[in-house]
Design a protein around this motif. Structure first.
Motif, PDB file in Angstrom:
ATOM      1  N   ARG A  22       0.839  -1.212   0.000  1.00 23.70           N
ATOM      2  CA  ARG A  22       0.000   0.000   0.000  1.00 23.70           C
ATOM      3  C   ARG A  22       0.866   1.251   0.000  1.00 23.70           C
ATOM      4  NH1 ARG A  22      -2.755  -2.765   3.796  1.00 23.70           N
ATOM      5  NH2 ARG A  22      -1.936  -1.489   5.497  1.00 23.70           N
ATOM      6  N   GLU A  23       1.901   1.260   0.834  1.00 29.07           N
ATOM      7  CA  GLU A  23       2.798   2.416   0.907  1.00 29.07           C
ATOM      8  C   GLU A  23       3.514   2.629  -0.421  1.00 29.07           C
ATOM      9  OE1 GLU A  23       5.368   1.599   4.221  1.00 29.07           O
ATOM     10  OE2 GLU A  23       3.758   1.925   5.685  1.00 29.07           O
ATOM     11  N   ALA A  24       3.984   1.558  -1.037  1.00 26.97           N
ATOM     12  CA  ALA A  24       4.698   1.661  -2.312  1.00 26.97           C
ATOM     13  C   ALA A  24       3.766   2.110  -3.436  1.00 26.97           C
ATOM     14  CB  ALA A  24       5.343   0.321  -2.661  1.00 26.97           C
ATOM     15  N   ARG A  25       2.496   1.693  -3.356  1.00 27.55           N
ATOM     16  CA  ARG A  25       1.529   2.085  -4.396  1.00 27.55           C
ATOM     17  C   ARG A  25       1.233   3.562  -4.319  1.00 27.55           C
ATOM     18  NH1 ARG A  25      -4.004   2.128  -4.316  1.00 27.55           N
ATOM     19  NH2 ARG A  25      -4.168   0.856  -2.448  1.00 27.55           N
ATOM     20  N   GLY A  26       1.223   4.116  -3.102  1.00 29.73           N
ATOM     21  CA  GLY A  26       0.960   5.541  -2.923  1.00 29.73           C
ATOM     22  C   GLY A  26      -0.361   5.938  -3.548  1.00 29.73           C
ATOM     23  N   ALA A  34      -2.576  -3.609 -10.272  1.00 26.06           N
ATOM     24  CA  ALA A  34      -2.979  -5.004 -10.475  1.00 26.06           C
ATOM     25  C   ALA A  34      -2.840  -5.389 -11.942  1.00 26.06           C
ATOM     26  CB  ALA A  34      -4.414  -5.215  -9.997  1.00 26.06           C
ATOM     27  N   ARG A  35      -3.271  -4.507 -12.827  1.00 23.63           N
ATOM     28  CA  ARG A  35      -3.170  -4.778 -14.271  1.00 23.63           C
ATOM     29  C   ARG A  35      -1.711  -4.948 -14.672  1.00 23.63           C
ATOM     30  NH1 ARG A  35      -4.985  -0.181 -16.480  1.00 23.63           N
ATOM     31  NH2 ARG A  35      -7.129  -0.701 -15.961  1.00 23.63           N
ATOM     32  N   CYS A  36      -0.831  -4.073 -14.190  1.00 22.47           N
ATOM     33  CA  CYS A  36       0.603  -4.173 -14.510  1.00 22.47           C
ATOM     34  C   CYS A  36       1.204  -5.478 -13.996  1.00 22.47           C
ATOM     35  CB  CYS A  36       1.365  -3.005 -13.909  1.00 22.47           C
ATOM     36  SG  CYS A  36       1.091  -1.446 -14.747  1.00 22.47           S
ATOM     37  N   ALA A  37       0.696  -5.950 -12.854  1.00 26.93           N
ATOM     38  CA  ALA A  37       1.228  -7.175 -12.259  1.00 26.93           C
ATOM     39  C   ALA A  37       0.565  -8.427 -12.831  1.00 26.93           C
ATOM     40  CB  ALA A  37       1.032  -7.140 -10.746  1.00 26.93           C
ATOM     41  N   ILE A  39      -2.592  -9.428 -12.207  1.00 24.60           N
ATOM     42  CA  ILE A  39      -3.505 -10.040 -11.239  1.00 24.60           C
ATOM     43  C   ILE A  39      -4.780  -9.203 -11.191  1.00 24.60           C
ATOM     44  CG2 ILE A  39      -1.613 -10.990  -9.849  1.00 24.60           C
ATOM     45  CD1 ILE A  39      -2.156  -8.745  -7.803  1.00 24.60           C
ATOM     46  N   SER A  40      -5.785  -9.713 -10.521  1.00 26.25           N
ATOM     47  CA  SER A  40      -7.023  -8.951 -10.402  1.00 26.25           C
ATOM     48  C   SER A  40      -6.889  -7.910  -9.292  1.00 26.25           C
ATOM     49  CB  SER A  40      -8.203  -9.882 -10.086  1.00 26.25           C
ATOM     50  OG  SER A  40      -8.099 -10.369  -8.759  1.00 26.25           O
ATOM     51  N   ALA A  41      -7.664  -6.849  -9.409  1.00 19.76           N
ATOM     52  CA  ALA A  41      -7.676  -5.826  -8.369  1.00 19.76           C
ATOM     53  C   ALA A  41      -8.157  -6.427  -7.049  1.00 19.76           C
ATOM     54  CB  ALA A  41      -8.559  -4.652  -8.782  1.00 19.76           C
ATOM     55  N   GLU A  42      -9.078  -7.397  -7.113  1.00 20.15           N
ATOM     56  CA  GLU A  42      -9.566  -8.041  -5.889  1.00 20.15           C
ATOM     57  C   GLU A  42      -8.451  -8.824  -5.198  1.00 20.15           C
ATOM     58  OE1 GLU A  42     -11.931  -9.060  -2.734  1.00 20.15           O
ATOM     59  OE2 GLU A  42     -12.164  -7.481  -4.225  1.00 20.15           O
ATOM     60  N   THR A  43      -7.591  -9.476  -5.967  1.00 22.43           N
ATOM     61  CA  THR A  43      -6.451 -10.181  -5.371  1.00 22.43           C
ATOM     62  C   THR A  43      -5.525  -9.190  -4.688  1.00 22.43           C
ATOM     63  OG1 THR A  43      -6.567 -11.996  -6.954  1.00 22.43           O
ATOM     64  CG2 THR A  43      -4.442 -11.642  -5.865  1.00 22.43           C
ATOM     65  N   LEU A  44      -5.232  -8.081  -5.344  1.00 26.51           N
ATOM     66  CA  LEU A  44      -4.386  -7.061  -4.735  1.00 26.51           C
ATOM     67  C   LEU A  44      -5.040  -6.509  -3.474  1.00 26.51           C
ATOM     68  CD1 LEU A  44      -1.937  -5.281  -4.579  1.00 26.51           C
ATOM     69  CD2 LEU A  44      -2.993  -3.754  -6.277  1.00 26.51           C
ATOM     70  N   ALA A  64       5.976  -6.575  -6.970  1.00 24.26           N
ATOM     71  CA  ALA A  64       7.209  -5.828  -6.728  1.00 24.26           C
ATOM     72  C   ALA A  64       7.671  -5.156  -8.015  1.00 24.26           C
ATOM     73  CB  ALA A  64       8.294  -6.749  -6.170  1.00 24.26           C
ATOM     74  N   GLY A  65       7.632  -5.895  -9.117  1.00 23.46           N
ATOM     75  CA  GLY A  65       8.029  -5.318 -10.399  1.00 23.46           C
ATOM     76  C   GLY A  65       7.129  -4.168 -10.816  1.00 23.46           C
ATOM     77  N   ALA A  66       5.824  -4.321 -10.641  1.00 27.93           N
ATOM     78  CA  ALA A  66       4.880  -3.264 -11.013  1.00 27.93           C
ATOM     79  C   ALA A  66       5.069  -2.016 -10.162  1.00 27.93           C
ATOM     80  CB  ALA A  66       3.447  -3.779 -10.872  1.00 27.93           C
ATOM     81  N   LEU A  67       5.556  -2.196  -8.943  1.00 28.45           N
ATOM     82  CA  LEU A  67       5.747  -1.066  -8.029  1.00 28.45           C
ATOM     83  C   LEU A  67       7.180  -0.531  -8.026  1.00 28.45           C
ATOM     84  CD1 LEU A  67       3.635  -2.505  -5.096  1.00 28.45           C
ATOM     85  CD2 LEU A  67       3.068  -0.479  -6.475  1.00 28.45           C
ATOM     86  N   GLY A  68       8.042  -1.167  -8.821  1.00 29.76           N
ATOM     87  CA  GLY A  68       9.432  -0.729  -8.865  1.00 29.76           C
ATOM     88  C   GLY A  68      10.213  -1.078  -7.616  1.00 29.76           C
ATOM     89  N   LEU A  69       9.812  -2.158  -6.955  1.00 29.02           N
ATOM     90  CA  LEU A  69      10.500  -2.613  -5.749  1.00 29.02           C
ATOM     91  C   LEU A  69      11.395  -3.792  -6.070  1.00 29.02           C
ATOM     92  CD1 LEU A  69       7.487  -2.675  -3.267  1.00 29.02           C
ATOM     93  CD2 LEU A  69       9.285  -0.955  -3.381  1.00 29.02           C
ATOM     94  N   SER A  70      12.464  -3.913  -5.345  1.00 22.63           N
ATOM     95  CA  SER A  70      13.345  -5.062  -5.457  1.00 22.63           C
ATOM     96  C   SER A  70      12.887  -6.120  -4.459  1.00 22.63           C
ATOM     97  CB  SER A  70      14.777  -4.614  -5.141  1.00 22.63           C
ATOM     98  OG  SER A  70      15.540  -5.651  -4.621  1.00 22.63           O
ATOM     99  N   MET A  71      12.890  -7.367  -4.874  1.00 25.36           N
ATOM    100  CA  MET A  71      12.547  -8.446  -3.949  1.00 25.36           C
ATOM    101  C   MET A  71      13.549  -8.475  -2.792  1.00 25.36           C
ATOM    102  SD  MET A  71       9.784  -9.962  -4.901  1.00 25.36           S
ATOM    103  CE  MET A  71       9.762 -11.625  -4.274  1.00 25.36           C
ATOM    104  N   ASP A  72      14.791  -8.095  -3.058  1.00 27.56           N
ATOM    105  CA  ASP A  72      15.809  -8.067  -2.011  1.00 27.56           C
ATOM    106  C   ASP A  72      15.462  -7.073  -0.906  1.00 27.56           C
ATOM    107  OD1 ASP A  72      17.398 -10.001  -3.186  1.00 27.56           O
ATOM    108  OD2 ASP A  72      18.593  -8.543  -4.316  1.00 27.56           O
TER     109      ASP A  72
END
Length: 89
Positions: A22-26, A34-37, A39-44, A64-72
């Motif tokens: 949620r914080e990363a999505r801003g 959800a579309r970028c990832a 998945i459905s918006a309901e799953t998110l 993580a990829g859709a939000l520009g986050l690193s898994m690390d």
């Protein structure tokens, strides 16, 4: 198939993951992320609210990829802090 109940630690990890996402999505739309990832918006929504505390690894990686986050950087922040036991002495 019977699913084993989640431990309190698994619930806590899911809540932390949801909060981080949620914080990363801003201000960005849940639907857009959800579309970028893929998945459905309901799953998110379920992941962000902790109702799906154990999402599949590939789902987390896609988010993580859709939000520009690193898994690390994401995964260690979801793990609960270990209980600190004071040393006797």
């Amino acid at each position: 198939m019977v699913r084993t109940p989640l431990t309190p630690e698994e619930h806590l990890r899911g809540e932390r993951l949801g909060r981080l996402l949620r914080e990363a999505r801003g201000p960005r739309s849940m639907v857009d992320i959800a579309r970028c990832a893929g998945i459905s918006a309901e799953t998110l929504r379920k992941i962000e609210t902790g109702r799906a505390p154990t999402p599949a690894f590939f789902t987390v990686a896609a988010l993580a990829g859709a939000l520009g986050l690193s898994m690390d950087e994401l995964l260690p922040r979801c793990v609960p802090e270990p209980d600190v036991v004071p040393l006797a002495g």
